[in-house]
Structure formats: structure tokens, C-alpha cells
Design an enzyme around this catalytic site. Sequence first.
Site, mmCIF file in Angstrom:
data_model
loop_
_atom_site.group_PDB
_atom_site.id
_atom_site.type_symbol
_atom_site.label_atom_id
_atom_site.label_comp_id
_atom_site.label_asym_id
_atom_site.label_seq_id
_atom_site.Cartn_x
_atom_site.Cartn_y
_atom_site.Cartn_z
ATOM 1 N N TYR A 237 -1.620 70.549 138.660
ATOM 2 C CA TYR A 237 -1.899 69.920 137.322
ATOM 3 C C TYR A 237 -2.850 68.792 137.514
ATOM 4 O O TYR A 237 -3.697 68.503 136.840
ATOM 5 C CB TYR A 237 -0.437 69.834 136.905
ATOM 6 C CG TYR A 237 -0.629 69.069 135.250
ATOM 7 C CD1 TYR A 237 -1.535 69.164 134.411
ATOM 8 C CD2 TYR A 237 0.265 67.718 135.338
ATOM 9 C CE1 TYR A 237 -1.572 68.719 133.123
ATOM 10 C CE2 TYR A 237 0.184 67.011 134.297
ATOM 11 C CZ TYR A 237 -0.836 67.369 133.049
ATOM 12 O OH TYR A 237 -0.846 66.739 132.047
ATOM 13 N N LYS A 241 -6.744 68.001 136.014
ATOM 14 C CA LYS A 241 -6.860 67.343 135.097
ATOM 15 C C LYS A 241 -7.975 66.146 135.703
ATOM 16 O O LYS A 241 -8.738 65.758 134.758
ATOM 17 C CB LYS A 241 -5.668 66.830 134.561
ATOM 18 C CG LYS A 241 -4.804 67.453 133.944
ATOM 19 C CD LYS A 241 -5.393 67.942 132.644
ATOM 20 C CE LYS A 241 -5.503 67.040 131.518
ATOM 21 N NZ LYS A 241 -5.961 67.732 130.235
#
Length: 490
Positions: A237, A241
Amino acid sequence: MELTGIVNSLEYKSILVTGAAGFLAKIFVEKVLRVQPNVKKLYLLLRAADAESATQRLHKEVIGKEVFRVLREKCGASLDSFIADKVTAVAGDIACDNLGIEASDLREEMWKEIDIIVNLAATTNFDERYDVSLGVNAMGAKYVLSFAKRCVKLQMLLHVSTAYVAGEQAGLIMEKPFRMGETLNGTPGLDIEEELKLVEEKMKELRALGAPKSAETFAMKELGINRARFYGWPNTYVFTKSLGEMLIGQSRGNLPLVIIRPTIITSTYREPFPGWVEGMRTIDSLGVGYGKGRITCFLGDPESIIDVIPGDMVVNAMIVAMVAHANQHGEFIYQVGSSVRNPAKFTLFQDYGYQFFSKNPCIDKDGKPIKVGKVAVFSTMDSFHKYMAIRYMLPLKALQLLNIVSCQYFQSLYSNLSRKINFVMRLVELYRPYLFFRGVFDDLNLEKLRIAIKDNGEEENKFCFDTKCIDWDDYFLNIHLPGLIRYVFK
């Protein structure tokens, strides 16, 4: 920086919101519609096959949610006509060129009308499939930027990231942008095109072997975690990002860009009402597991700070930053959290859980209240493994080997205990970097916004994002945990 007339600045604006069915997006949309009914148009991008499906999702998954209760009461019978006038559901997909918007007339309208784009689309699973996470969090950001460049009157692109793109850094973490190819551990060679090729090659290999869907998903998750850790990030994640930030930072040209980096987002503090939350936020998995009696021990540094921020404060900071930097040709980073101004230690969360669930127990399948006790917290992985081995009378070696990769091996050996133990161990594996986190997030840029809005008392109150006003005892015991029971446990 002078900052006045925030509400007025939203008047007659057309705003595109991606990820419109998400938790933070709902709070944002509700806030804009409630404080500025003269906003011109909100285009809400929703994954859907066609306009009709998108409209159904809009009413079922956005407007129909409890967070719109106050707006519903305010508008009364006119709510449906108000929404029809102000909100357009857009069928699309952030992971596609032109955001997957196939209706050419609608695309042209949006390119002519949109003043502001707010990119909230993301997949937030720590161990998401690498192909999915790259497509949404990294390439999705690139597609949003490409779309933004075609909007002839665009004043601002606001991209919501996460403060934990910082990885496991210690000390004061500054509000600075990522540059293309930058890694957290100094390992050279990070190239997004190469990462995409790596995914493509792995998928070809799996399909050539005739791998079932479950094996494909497992392999893609493992690839993501391994690539993230190779370059210094703890999970897929935050790695993807970071890649998204790099892509838009490199290619934005002179487009005004604000990147918002919230910390751990929790239920609303005040607006539209206290305690609204949807789905499992990061720390809530621990709270739910504890309240249901599934967690009796955990791992963490008692002195570490858990940086949490209510969802409505994040949205307030987004709106103020959006207004402050409209038409300013620069890149502005805002870390939105509490660790500098109003830090909360890990030990507090233990106490909150015990206090709350002792008085408000969950109910088991037989209708009996679940009793909770004090959680044993271990400050090292070795002490945690020893405790688990003694508690479940298992060979220590099995627990020392246990991680996401070896779960299937462990289940085959200890199938009768695997569900309960794997639940705890999976949480430990995913959240370990945050339970031993030794950093605090500088918010000097955010402080400048606070100072700028301070002269306007009414708007300072309406768009509050100062965590110093939060009493954490009151918030968790009387707002957040009751909200979790009401809106998530139901």
C-alpha cells in the site's frame, strides 16, 4: 498567507471527486454540499459499467449512507432534486486512460467545466495484489493527472496520499515531496515501467502454469510485499502510494498540486455528527478483535505514538488547502495528523479498549456478553513468540517461522487452532511497522494554514483541523468506540 472566504470560494465551482464511494470521499462530498449549496457541480467518479449503474451506486453507496443524515434533515423533501441538480454520477475507472469515462459528451463537458480535481481513489489493503495496487495507487494517479491537464479552467489538483509513505523512519518526518526513483533504503534502480513489466512477466508465468485464481492472487500479493521491502517500504500500500506521488510530482508541469498525507484516519470528531465511521479503519481491526475476545495479547512498544486523526479534520484540511492554493503554480505537501501537536501513546489504546468493552461488552453467538481482560503487550517479537508458544503449547520454531508466506504450512500442522492464531499473527505482521513506529509527522505547512485561517473565527470553527482541541479519553470512549459499535458492528 491570507485566507478568508473559504465557503464563498466553493461557490459556483465544479469539482471532480474520484474514489467517491470511499469513507473520506463521502465526508468531503457531504461537507461541500452542506456548507455551500451553491457549488455548481460535483462529478463523482464511480466504478460502474454504465451511467445507470453509476447512478444506482451513487444513491445506494454514497447519498444513502448515514453520514448524509444531517443534509437529509436540512433539505427535507427537496433532497432528491438538490442532488439531481448538483451531483453527477460518472461511470469510470481510475486505472484506465481518460479515467475509463466512455461517454464522450460527458468527458468533453467535464474538461470544459471542472475547476478542481480531488483524487481520493485508492486501494488501502496493506497486502493488496501488486497488479491491482500498481494500477490504482500508482498508474491511477498518473491517469488523473493526464485528465487534469485536459481541463481548460482547472485551478487545482488535490491528491490524497498517506503520511506512511515515509516507511519506518524515526524522528521528525518532514513535509517534503518524493522524487522519481527515490527509495527509502537507498537501493538504486526503482523504475515504475520496470515494475509494470515485472508484474506482466509474473502473470504470464502463472498463466502458462495454469495456476488457479487463488494461487495467482497469493503470488501477486507476495510480489507486492517483496518489491516494497526490497526498496525500503513495509507494505504494498505505502509503496504504491509513494510511486503515485512520484508520477504526479514529476509530470505535473505548472499545474497547481496539493498532496495531502493523512495519518491513521478514524471516525468523525464533530461533523456532520460525532462518531461516524465506515468499514474497518487500521486500528479498528485490533479493537474489534479485542472486543470479540479474539485478541488477548499483542505486540507493540508502549512508548510509541499512534498517530490518529478524525476523518472530518482531514476533510477540513483538504478544503482549506484547496482554497489556499488554487491557481498557485507549485507543489504543496501537507501532513495531517496529531503526533506533534497532541500525541497519543500506544498504552492509551490498551486502556481505552478495556474500559469500553468492560462496560459495553460484545455479544457472542449464544447471546452472552464476551468478557475481556487486560491485554498482555510484548515489546519484542521474541517475547511475543514465546508467549504464543506457551499459551498454545506449540513448538516455538513454528511460531518463529510463521508469517504471511507460511500461513498455509502452519494451518496444515495446527488446523484446529489456526484461525484464531493466524488472525493475531496476521495483524502482527501487517501492523508491526506502526506498532513500533518511532517517527512523528512534522506539520509546519499545516500550521501555516491554521495561522492563516485564525483571523476568521467563524470559518476557523467551521473548518477546524487543530488536534489540540481533542481530549483523547473523551474521543475514544464517548465518540469513536461507540461509533464503531453502531456503524460497523451494528
